[in-house]
Write an enzyme that holds these catalytic residues in place. Structure first.
Site, PDB file in Angstrom:
ATOM      1  N   TRP B 160     -36.221  28.671  -8.227  1.00 36.35           N
ATOM      2  CA  TRP B 160     -34.995  29.166  -7.775  1.00 36.35           C
ATOM      3  C   TRP B 160     -34.601  30.105  -8.615  1.00 36.35           C
ATOM      4  O   TRP B 160     -34.406  29.707  -9.956  1.00 36.35           O
ATOM      5  CB  TRP B 160     -34.066  28.395  -7.081  1.00 36.35           C
ATOM      6  CG  TRP B 160     -32.677  28.828  -6.681  1.00 36.35           C
ATOM      7  CD1 TRP B 160     -32.499  29.736  -5.791  1.00 36.35           C
ATOM      8  CD2 TRP B 160     -31.403  28.399  -7.055  1.00 36.35           C
ATOM      9  NE1 TRP B 160     -31.088  29.925  -5.747  1.00 36.35           N
ATOM     10  CE2 TRP B 160     -30.401  28.997  -6.274  1.00 36.35           C
ATOM     11  CE3 TRP B 160     -31.090  27.182  -7.897  1.00 36.35           C
ATOM     12  CZ2 TRP B 160     -29.026  28.813  -6.662  1.00 36.35           C
ATOM     13  CZ3 TRP B 160     -29.479  27.033  -7.914  1.00 36.35           C
ATOM     14  CH2 TRP B 160     -28.668  27.888  -7.292  1.00 36.35           C
ATOM     15  N   ASP B 241     -34.380  18.397  -7.778  1.00 36.44           N
ATOM     16  CA  ASP B 241     -33.177  19.391  -6.971  1.00 36.44           C
ATOM     17  C   ASP B 241     -33.745  18.995  -5.363  1.00 36.44           C
ATOM     18  O   ASP B 241     -34.622  19.541  -5.043  1.00 36.44           O
ATOM     19  CB  ASP B 241     -33.647  20.722  -7.429  1.00 36.44           C
ATOM     20  CG  ASP B 241     -32.396  21.661  -6.972  1.00 36.44           C
ATOM     21  OD1 ASP B 241     -32.298  22.804  -7.243  1.00 36.44           O
ATOM     22  OD2 ASP B 241     -31.567  21.176  -6.045  1.00 36.44           O
ATOM     23  N   LYS B 277     -26.848  23.169   2.990  1.00 36.29           N
ATOM     24  CA  LYS B 277     -27.664  23.710   4.149  1.00 36.29           C
ATOM     25  C   LYS B 277     -27.805  22.796   5.139  1.00 36.29           C
ATOM     26  O   LYS B 277     -27.621  22.888   6.620  1.00 36.29           O
ATOM     27  CB  LYS B 277     -29.134  24.063   3.789  1.00 36.29           C
ATOM     28  CG  LYS B 277     -29.259  25.203   3.246  1.00 36.29           C
ATOM     29  CD  LYS B 277     -28.733  25.368   1.567  1.00 36.29           C
ATOM     30  CE  LYS B 277     -29.078  26.800   0.906  1.00 36.29           C
ATOM     31  NZ  LYS B 277     -28.584  26.866  -0.378  1.00 36.29           N
TER      32      LYS B 277
END
Lengths: 410, 428
Positions: B160, B241, B277
């Protein structure tokens, strides 16, 4: 062997420890004069009526969703917040040289501002720029600037303990002697913890020296409206400095004046020389925000924005704020009267001369300990009390306790 | 990474210091030397998309879920939770520095499994954070201050875009291990093991728990097992993560498998969780940061230091989103509803993958698009080259990041055909 075996136990954050201790205390007359949150006369937290109203509107609005805000926050919130600080007719806003960065409370605004200054002020990444905070100041100021990378954080004279007022001479002297370009953190109103603010003439003197010596102004504005009951009055110093041409930062908190403590609503207002500078500054603010929290929380900003941008709700809010400020003023008045009636040694004028949520009582650490241990009245070791913790129901007990403390402990 | 480069540009240009001591505040600014920061590569895509007037435009940039009408999706369980909360008329008092207790407990249970030994022994410390970014940042700051090992954090290549500046701003240094194999559009298992075997002891290794961002390529369980053994052998500190638990396969336990396996194997991990999300709570900023410690005593010490770190950033976290998440997780019928809805979101993504590949076949593409189906989660690494991406944007108004990453959530049954056309056009 754990990699964390050597992690030392850190001391608890004092103000929260005080509340924790208070909670565990079973004494029927205990009083919490510690953490800075407003309480009603029933000693209850108060969700502002205008906030309740707006929250209902938000819940009922099915067109609203939970999408990400932009990095710098809700645009309507940012502009309305800066307007509240600088005024409806602010020339700086008209000049398009004012911008806002929505942040997590006043703390978040201070931290983003501090990070920005460390990266871009007085050179690039100049961690040696001195940062001055008042003596005393909110206990988190130091850590905010230190963790932002500043290596040289110094006190400036502020509180005159002997006279229980502002040490203007000391303050001005520190301003004269500070290295050029030093950063000064100024409390816009309702100084925390002393409740002692410069008056207009004193602010003018401060501004004159700061301008002459090229010192940077960083306002911490956590109590606008809450101090005097008037938004304009409480923002006078900020507006004066802006009118004097300073480029400055203002960390605004809506925790107290909106009672939105746990929604973390704040705004860092940037007043730049011109729009070009502002644009570049905000682009760099974005970079800082992106690696800290990416984008700010939605709920609190929506509530504040809806309120500030609707004339009716704005008026309702102002009256809610005045309700809080007036109750504090009443308690100040009554506490002073009761202490005087009791014949408590010392002078107690400072209680009504000071402004905002807090009062620096002048009680020394031994007296504070007595207050907590023997009287179950909880206050900070500095002698700071939160006036909001005083109600018509407990004021006699509080006054009695202070009286007993002062007469038995020196 | 684009962000890596942009930071270097800022630093280089910024070395032209404004002359000091000569400025007068009347005529010039303190900020003359402040450079214009480059636009964020991910969020910048949305900005460009907004400006485009083509009615067929598609935003496949930022990873926010969209329903099959292309609209943001507020989960029913969220609306229900909000109604429950509104009725309670709660106050707005400050949360503790570490956040809402009900939330942090539920958050840790969700990740680790309710009967995990770690939770029973109280040897984890879990704090509420400002979504995934805030969690990673707190973790990075904690490492910078307390980790006795090397300053290096090893990221998978690619990772990311925001990982690098987050760790860098916290004072850590970044290195990489091989991860994505462009030849197969899959996992470079051999390359990863090879690189990991060379990482100096006690270094931090960042792992995406599931639904790797940006590639969508996840190791298989057997591969995770080998990675775990190697990480243990090298004595590395794993930092997971997990931004997509539930969103990847549709099953929250399956998506947390790697995290739980590592813990089982004795790794005392760091873990970042996001509810942006999987609960659609993007703007409410709901997240958690966990450190698995040796024992409860160590957890207490670590907790005290986390508070010291958090206080000068934002004092305490926002209530709203955490309250919603905790209500959902701890109310049985809301929790089941949530699991259904997460499953639904994951399924729609999987369907879009299948439809895109079918569409490309239909267009007559001769390329192998299997990776689009094999990859998992919100993102797909199409394999498109920058020039092809540029054409796709210019000629078809399809917006995505330059690395060829598309957000599957931006695809609907209504526009998947158009996308297939566009991709075929630029790759044939």
């Amino acid at each position: 062997m754990s990699i964390f075996s050597d992690v030392p136990q850190a001391p608890p954050v004092a103000v929260f420890k005080l509340t924790a201790d208070f909670r565990e205390d079973s004494h029927p007359q205990k009083v919490n004069l510690g953490v800075g949150a407003y309480r009603t006369d029933d000693c209850q937290p108060w969700v502002l009526p205008v906030v309740k109203k707006v929250e209902r509107l938000i819940v009922e609005d099915s067109s609203l969703n939970h999408e990400y805000l932009p990095i710098l926050g809700l645009p309507e919130f940012r502009s309305a917040s800066s307007k509240v600080a600088l005024g409806e007719d602010s020339p700086a806003i008209k000049d398009n040289r004012v911008g806002g960065v929505q942040a997590l409370g006043g703390t978040g605004a201070l931290r983003i501002g501090a990070e920005f200054l460390r990266r871009w002020y007085n050179g690039v990444n100049n961690t040696a720029t001195p940062v001055y905070v008042s003596a005393p100041t909110w206990e988190n100021h130091n850590a905010v600037f230190a963790d932002a990378g500043f290596k040289d954080i110094r006190p400036y004279h502020y509180w005159d303990a002997a006279n229980r007022g502002l040490d203007l001479a000391g303050l001005l002297d520190d301003l004269e002697k500070a290295p050029e370009h030093s950063i000064f953190v100024l409390h816009a109103c309702a100084h925390n913890p002393t409740g002692t603010d410069p008056n207009q003439e004193q602010w003018k003197k401060i501004a004159e020296v700061m301008k002459r010596r090229n010192l940077f102004v960083f306002f911490d504005s956590a109590y606008q409206g809450f101090a005097s009951g008037s938004l304009e009055k409480d923002a006078w110093a900020i507006r004066y400095f802006v009118s004097e041409g300073f480029e400055l930062l203002v960390a605004q908190s809506f925790s107290k004046n909106f009672g939105l403590y746990n929604e973390r609503v704040g705004n860092l207002t940037v007043v730049a020389k011109d729009n070009d500078n502002l644009t570049r500054i905000l682009s760099q603010m974005e970079k800082i925000v992106r690696t800290t929290w990416s984008n700010p929380p939605s709920q609190g900003a929506r509530i504040v924005s809806k309120t500030l941008n609707s004339p009716e709700l704005f008026d309702e809010w102002k009256s809610n704020v005045k309700t809080m400020a007036d109750r504090v003023l009443l308690m100040r008045d009554q506490l002073k009267s009761k202490l005087q009636a009791l014949g408590t040694p010392g002078t107690w004028d400072h209680i009504t001369q000071q402004i905002g949520m807090f009062s620096f009582t002048g009680l020394n650490p031994k007296q504070v300990e007595f207050m907590i241990k023997e009287k179950h009245v909880y206050l900070m070791a500095s002698g700071r009390i939160n006036m909001c913790g005083i109600t018509t129901k407990n004021i006699d007990y509080v006054a009695q306790s202070i009286h007993e403390t002062v007469t038995s402990i020196q | 990474m684009a962000l890596l480069k942009s930071n270097k540009v800022i630093l280089c240009l910024g070395n032209i210091s404004p002359s000091l001591g000569v400025l007068s505040t009347r005529n010039s600014s303190w900020w003359g030397g402040v450079q214009m920061g480059p636009p964020d590569p991910i969020l910048g895509v949305t900005e460009a998309f907004k400006r485009d007037t083509n009615p067929k435009k598609m935003n496949l940039g930022v990873g926010a879920y969209r329903d099959d009408q292309g609209k943001p999706f507020v989960l029913s369980c969220v609306r229900k939770a909000e109604a429950i909360i509104a009725a309670k008329q709660l106050d707005k008092e400050y949360l503790a520095i570490g956040g809402l207790g009900d939330f942090t407990k539920a958050c840790a249970q969700l990740a680790l499994g309710a009967d995990n030994e770690v939770l029973k022994s109280g040897r984890n410390i879990t704090v509420q954070t400002i979504s995934g970014t805030g969690s990673l940042r707190i973790g990075a700051n904690f490492l910078a201050r307390f980790h006795g090992g090397p300053r290096d954090v090893y990221l998978p290549k690619p990772s990311w875009g925001n990982h690098t500046p987050i760790f860098r701003d916290a004072g850590m240094q970044l290195k990489a291990y091989r991860y994505y194999d462009p030849a197969t559009c899959g996992f470079d298992f051999k390359g990863a093991l090879d690189d990991i075997s060379k990482i100096p002891e006690q270094s931090v290794i960042l792992l995406h728990a599931c639904a790797h961002n940006p590639t969508g390529v996840d190791p298989k369980p057997e591969q995770w097992k080998e990675i775990s053994a190697l990480v243990k052998k090298r004595n590395l500190l794993p930092f997971f993560d997990m931004a997509y638990q539930g969103f990847a396969s549709g099953d929250i336990d399956r998506d947390a498998w790697a995290v739980r396996y590592f813990i089982e194997q004795g790794h005392n991990i760091l873990l970042s969780q996001s509810f942006a999300k999987n609960m659609g709570l993007y703007g409410e900023r709901v997240g958690g940061f966990t450190i698995v410690c040796t024992d409860a005593e160590e957890a207490k010490r670590v907790e005290s230091q986390l508070k010291i770190l958090i206080r000068p950033i934002y004092s305490n976290p926002p209530m709203n989103g955490a309250r919603i998440a905790s209500t959902i997780l701890s109310t049985p019928d809301l929790r089941s509803l949530w699991l259904e809805e997460v499953h639904g979101m994951a399924n729609r993504i999987i369907k879009m993958r299948e439809q895109l590949v079918a569409g490309l076949k239909k267009e007559g593409s001769s390329h192998n698009w299997q990776h689009v189906i094999d990859q998992i989660g919100m993102f797909c690494f199409t394999g498109l080259k920058p020039e092809q991406v540029e054409r796709l944007t210019k000629e078809f108004s399809v917006y995505m990041t330059k690395d060829g990453r598309i957000s599957m959530a931006g695809i609907s049954s209504g526009n998947v055909g158009y996308l297939a056309q566009g991709i075929h056009a630029v790759t044939k």
